[in-house]
Enzyme design. Sequence first.
Site, PDB file in Angstrom:
ATOM      1  N   ALA A  78      12.284  22.460  -2.105  1.00 31.31           N
ATOM      2  CA  ALA A  78      10.857  22.283  -2.911  1.00 31.31           C
ATOM      3  C   ALA A  78      10.445  21.689  -2.424  1.00 31.31           C
ATOM      4  O   ALA A  78      10.665  20.387  -2.666  1.00 31.31           O
ATOM      5  CB  ALA A  78      11.939  22.046  -3.644  1.00 31.31           C
ATOM      6  N   ASP A  79       8.924  21.129  -3.472  1.00 35.04           N
ATOM      7  CA  ASP A  79       8.437  20.411  -3.699  1.00 35.04           C
ATOM      8  C   ASP A  79       7.505  20.325  -5.111  1.00 35.04           C
ATOM      9  O   ASP A  79       6.863  21.376  -5.700  1.00 35.04           O
ATOM     10  CB  ASP A  79       7.323  20.030  -2.127  1.00 35.04           C
ATOM     11  CG  ASP A  79       6.219  19.319  -2.298  1.00 35.04           C
ATOM     12  OD1 ASP A  79       7.261  18.343  -1.596  1.00 35.04           O
ATOM     13  OD2 ASP A  79       5.143  19.517  -2.755  1.00 35.04           O
ATOM     14  N   GLN A  80       6.644  19.284  -4.565  1.00 33.86           N
ATOM     15  CA  GLN A  80       5.642  19.239  -6.250  1.00 33.86           C
ATOM     16  C   GLN A  80       4.804  18.196  -5.750  1.00 33.86           C
ATOM     17  O   GLN A  80       4.985  17.075  -5.216  1.00 33.86           O
ATOM     18  CB  GLN A  80       7.480  17.555  -7.774  1.00 33.86           C
ATOM     19  CG  GLN A  80       6.240  17.533  -8.516  1.00 33.86           C
ATOM     20  CD  GLN A  80       7.252  16.783  -9.555  1.00 33.86           C
ATOM     21  OE1 GLN A  80       7.979  16.112  -9.733  1.00 33.86           O
ATOM     22  NE2 GLN A  80       7.918  17.953 -10.597  1.00 33.86           N
ATOM     23  N   ALA A 115       7.234  23.845  -6.660  1.00 34.74           N
ATOM     24  CA  ALA A 115       7.191  24.737  -5.933  1.00 34.74           C
ATOM     25  C   ALA A 115       9.092  24.794  -5.424  1.00 34.74           C
ATOM     26  O   ALA A 115       9.190  23.715  -5.551  1.00 34.74           O
ATOM     27  CB  ALA A 115       6.159  24.811  -4.679  1.00 34.74           C
TER      28      ALA A 115
END
Length: 202
Positions: A78-80, A115
Amino acid sequence: MTLWRGKEPLILASQSHARQVLLANAGINFESEPAAIDERQIQQKSNLSTPRDIAALLAREKCLFVSRRRPGRYVVGADQTLALGTRLFTKPSGRIQAAEQLRALAGRSHELYSAVAVARDGKILFEKIAIARMSMRALSEAEIGAYLGEAGAAVTSSVGAYQLEGLGVHLFERIEGDHFTILGLPMLALLEFFRSERLLGA
């Protein structure tokens, strides 16, 4: 109690406490194994410029990195990213940069792009991007200083220098988007994927 039906625990390619709490609260048996990747280098080499694309790329790279090392396992990455117009924010390096970010965001609306991707045996099986729109209230220098003083080192662990699940909630006047997106893991879409793979008992 766990609802996870996989033969082995899920792997979360992240050390994010917020993401770990979300998975644990959803009854998912998991292990945390952060991906040892250079996010900024990957971003620069990709030549991607939009926050949506960058978040998606880094989520994929994180789960792929761990997936290649852990055959047969389901791995979540995950990434933001945070965007104020065309400006892309990264985690502040310290209190001075955190204050600069808060000054830029105060009294304005910005977007969070969260994401998530799932990989197994080095292949992407699922990915999703969710967006939240955050409207920060106007802040005086005294208010920014007081917030930074109370929040302490936590301001350097998130883009924008805030964590909505903590003291950062005091900075906002309006939020459009679900709680999971804001915390950096689009849970509803992720759970739907797990159900489609018969990995959940509910």
